[in-house]
Write a protein that holds these residues in place. Structure first.
Motif, PDB file in Angstrom:
ATOM      1  N   MET A  82      28.879  41.487  34.325  1.00 11.46           N
ATOM      2  CA  MET A  82      30.276  41.844  34.092  1.00 11.46           C
ATOM      3  C   MET A  82      31.062  41.644  35.387  1.00 11.46           C
ATOM      4  O   MET A  82      30.638  42.096  36.451  1.00 11.46           O
ATOM      5  CB  MET A  82      30.390  43.297  33.631  1.00 11.46           C
ATOM      6  CG  MET A  82      31.814  43.776  33.414  1.00 11.46           C
ATOM      7  SD  MET A  82      32.526  43.218  31.872  1.00 11.46           S
ATOM      8  CE  MET A  82      31.619  44.264  30.720  1.00 11.46           C
ATOM      9  N   VAL A  83      32.199  40.950  35.298  1.00  9.09           N
ATOM     10  CA  VAL A  83      33.035  40.685  36.472  1.00  9.09           C
ATOM     11  C   VAL A  83      34.474  41.091  36.158  1.00  9.09           C
ATOM     12  O   VAL A  83      34.892  41.117  34.990  1.00  9.09           O
ATOM     13  CB  VAL A  83      32.987  39.209  36.894  1.00  9.09           C
ATOM     14  CG1 VAL A  83      31.605  38.823  37.382  1.00  9.09           C
ATOM     15  CG2 VAL A  83      33.425  38.301  35.758  1.00  9.09           C
ATOM     16  N   LYS A  84      35.202  41.391  37.209  1.00 10.02           N
ATOM     17  CA  LYS A  84      36.617  41.686  37.108  1.00 10.02           C
ATOM     18  C   LYS A  84      37.426  40.465  37.561  1.00 10.02           C
ATOM     19  O   LYS A  84      36.906  39.582  38.243  1.00 10.02           O
ATOM     20  CB  LYS A  84      36.982  42.894  37.980  1.00 10.02           C
ATOM     21  CG  LYS A  84      36.293  44.187  37.581  1.00 10.02           C
ATOM     22  CD  LYS A  84      36.811  44.687  36.249  1.00 10.02           C
ATOM     23  CE  LYS A  84      36.206  46.041  35.907  1.00 10.02           C
ATOM     24  NZ  LYS A  84      36.703  46.558  34.602  1.00 10.02           N
ATOM     25  N   LYS A  85      38.685  40.446  37.173  1.00  7.30           N
ATOM     26  CA  LYS A  85      39.560  39.350  37.576  1.00  7.30           C
ATOM     27  C   LYS A  85      39.672  39.307  39.101  1.00  7.30           C
ATOM     28  O   LYS A  85      39.949  40.305  39.741  1.00  7.30           O
ATOM     29  CB  LYS A  85      40.941  39.529  36.951  1.00  7.30           C
ATOM     30  CG  LYS A  85      41.907  38.405  37.286  1.00  7.30           C
ATOM     31  CD  LYS A  85      43.246  38.617  36.612  1.00  7.30           C
ATOM     32  CE  LYS A  85      44.208  37.481  36.940  1.00  7.30           C
ATOM     33  NZ  LYS A  85      45.530  37.654  36.282  1.00  7.30           N
ATOM     34  N   GLY A  86      39.404  38.129  39.678  1.00 10.53           N
ATOM     35  CA  GLY A  86      39.467  37.961  41.127  1.00 10.53           C
ATOM     36  C   GLY A  86      38.145  38.125  41.831  1.00 10.53           C
ATOM     37  O   GLY A  86      38.059  37.851  43.042  1.00 10.53           O
ATOM     38  N   ASP A  87      37.102  38.582  41.131  1.00 12.69           N
ATOM     39  CA  ASP A  87      35.791  38.719  41.767  1.00 12.69           C
ATOM     40  C   ASP A  87      35.245  37.344  42.143  1.00 12.69           C
ATOM     41  O   ASP A  87      35.414  36.368  41.391  1.00 12.69           O
ATOM     42  CB  ASP A  87      34.815  39.418  40.827  1.00 12.69           C
ATOM     43  CG  ASP A  87      35.118  40.897  40.693  1.00 12.69           C
ATOM     44  OD1 ASP A  87      35.944  41.395  41.476  1.00 12.69           O
ATOM     45  OD2 ASP A  87      34.547  41.542  39.793  1.00 12.69           O
ATOM     46  N   PRO A  88      34.568  37.233  43.305  1.00 13.29           N
ATOM     47  CA  PRO A  88      34.019  35.917  43.703  1.00 13.29           C
ATOM     48  C   PRO A  88      32.882  35.490  42.790  1.00 13.29           C
ATOM     49  O   PRO A  88      32.038  36.296  42.391  1.00 13.29           O
ATOM     50  CB  PRO A  88      33.528  36.172  45.133  1.00 13.29           C
ATOM     51  CG  PRO A  88      33.286  37.644  45.210  1.00 13.29           C
ATOM     52  CD  PRO A  88      34.300  38.283  44.296  1.00 13.29           C
ATOM     53  N   ILE A  89      32.871  34.230  42.460  1.00 12.11           N
ATOM     54  CA  ILE A  89      31.818  33.649  41.627  1.00 12.11           C
ATOM     55  C   ILE A  89      30.912  32.746  42.465  1.00 12.11           C
ATOM     56  O   ILE A  89      29.692  32.862  42.429  1.00 12.11           O
ATOM     57  CB  ILE A  89      32.424  32.863  40.454  1.00 12.11           C
ATOM     58  CG1 ILE A  89      33.106  33.840  39.479  1.00 12.11           C
ATOM     59  CG2 ILE A  89      31.361  32.048  39.732  1.00 12.11           C
ATOM     60  CD1 ILE A  89      33.770  33.166  38.305  1.00 12.11           C
TER      61      ILE A  89
END
Length: 408
Positions: A82-89
């Motif tokens: 689960m990631v949030k908007k703006g989290d580094p990928i």
């Protein structure tokens, strides 16, 4: 006389016969009542509600791709994370793009310097052209005066030639008259020698006058050449406005080059920012194919992000269920995976049936037509999803059963 008294045994038999019949009637009445209630419930439900089990949760599947090419330095996510908007990928090697930014900054500084020089040259050109015009006018006036003076001197020299020739003619005539007189001793030898000297002096005077006239002619030619040069200088000085306009054009060109260099710097900085790949929305990572040290190209898909911030229901209702259905009607959505019921509303009814929108739509022009009840996709949006699903338990593809209240 007959005995009409009833024995107790016969009374008990009649009671036993009556009780089973009354029980059966009660059971039949109850069954009929249940059937009637069930029929009424079914009628009420079918009249006020429309539902279907051909429905599922829909959402956005975002294909996250690289906007530039490069080598992957590190990957910050894993499958089903689960990631949030703006989290580094992931991050690509930024060194090549840092060099490009430095080159763009240098090009911008050079263009700005050229524009500054061109801007300073505009007033200098204006002043110089004005001074050149004034000087050219003065030189032309002086050249006109020199030409007139030289012409006057030439005319004077030509007059002296005429005078010298006249004096020479008189001196030669006197010499011719003195010759016979000196031979006859009418005049003295001294007088004759004086006549010879006067004749020679008159010849010399003619030669001198002619030489002066030639010099005056040369002076006239030189003055006219200077006059022509002054006229050319004046014409060039009169092009001052055009020179100023040309310098202004150079300045505008330099400004355009500054803007072009700025755009190149902006692009280089954008490319540098693209080395850091971040999540565009809140969601779950799936289908991850990016790995460390992998060389990726521009537009290459790295993973799929299942967005959980914007989901809805796609329900395929029968065409016979759409008579009273319209946008804005309340919907209760039962979800098998969570066992909960969510509140929603009808947003829009599809523009065509599912069969028409399929890859191979039916061809009814052959004559082999069989009427089949068609289904139409209906979009249903949740109304209180943040409160009813704070943990994002709903996922695209889950089966649901929406129930639409078509009548109040």
């Amino acid at each position: 006389m007959a005995d009409t008294t009833t024995t107790p045994a016969s009374t008990e038999q009649e009671t036993e016969v009556v009780q089973p019949r009354s029980r059966r009637r009660g059971i039949i009445v109850i069954v009929l009542a249940v059937i009637v209630v069930a029929a009424l419930a079914f009628w009420w439900h079918s009249t006020f509600y429309e539902d279907t089990d051909d429905a599922q949760v829909s959402g956005h599947l975002i294909q996250v791709s690289a906007r530039i090419q490069g080598q992957v330095l590190h990957v910050d996510v894993s499958e089903n994370q689960m990631v949030k908007k703006g989290d580094p990928i992931a991050e690509l090697d930024p060194r090549d793009y840092q060099v490009a930014v430095e080159n763009a900054k240098a090009a911008l500084a050079s263009a700005q310097a050229s524009a500054l020089a061109a801007n300073v040259a505009v007033p200098l050109t204006t002043v110089n052209t004005g001074a050149n015009l004034t000087s050219a006018n003065a030189q032309l006036s002086g050249s006109h005066a020199q030409v007139q003076q030289a012409q006057g001197q030439l005319q004077a020299a030509q007059a002296r030639i005429a005078q010298a020739e006249a004096n020479n003619a008189k001196a030669q005539s006197d010499l011719e008259r003195y010759k016979p007189l000196v031979e006859k001793d009418v005049i003295s030898k001294q007088q004759y020698d004086a006549a010879i000297a006067a004749a020679k002096a008159a010849e010399a005077g003619v030669a001198d006058a002619r030489a002066s006239a030639a010099a005056s002619g040369d002076a006239v030619r030189v003055a006219r050449q200077q006059e022509a040069a002054s006229e050319a200088s004046l014409k060039y000085a009169q092009t001052g406005p055009q020179q100023v306009a040309a310098q202004n054009a150079k300045y505008k060109q330099a400004q355009a080059q500054v803007q072009q260099a700025q755009a190149q710097l902006d692009q280089a900085e954008l490319n540098l920012s693209y080395t850091k790949i971040v999540a565009p929305e809140d969601g779950i990572i799936t289908r991850k194919s990016v790995e460390v040290n992998q060389n990726v190209s521009s537009g290459q898909n790295l993973l799929t992000l299942v967005s959980l911030s914007d989901i809805w229901i796609t329900a395929n209702f029968k065409e016979t269920q759409l008579e009273h259905m319209q946008a804005g009607q309340a919907v209760d959505v039962s979800v098998d995976a969570t066992g909960k019921t969510y509140h929603a509303k009808v947003t829009q009814i599809g523009g065509a049936t599912g069969s028409v929108l399929s890859l191979f739509p039916p061809e009814n022009a052959t004559g082999n037509y069989v009427k089949v009840v068609q289904r139409v996709p209906v979009r249903i949006d949740f109304t209180d999803l943040k409160d009813e699903d704070p943990n994002h338990a709903l996922r695209p593809g889950l089966s649901v059963e929406p129930k639409v209240r078509v009548k109040q």
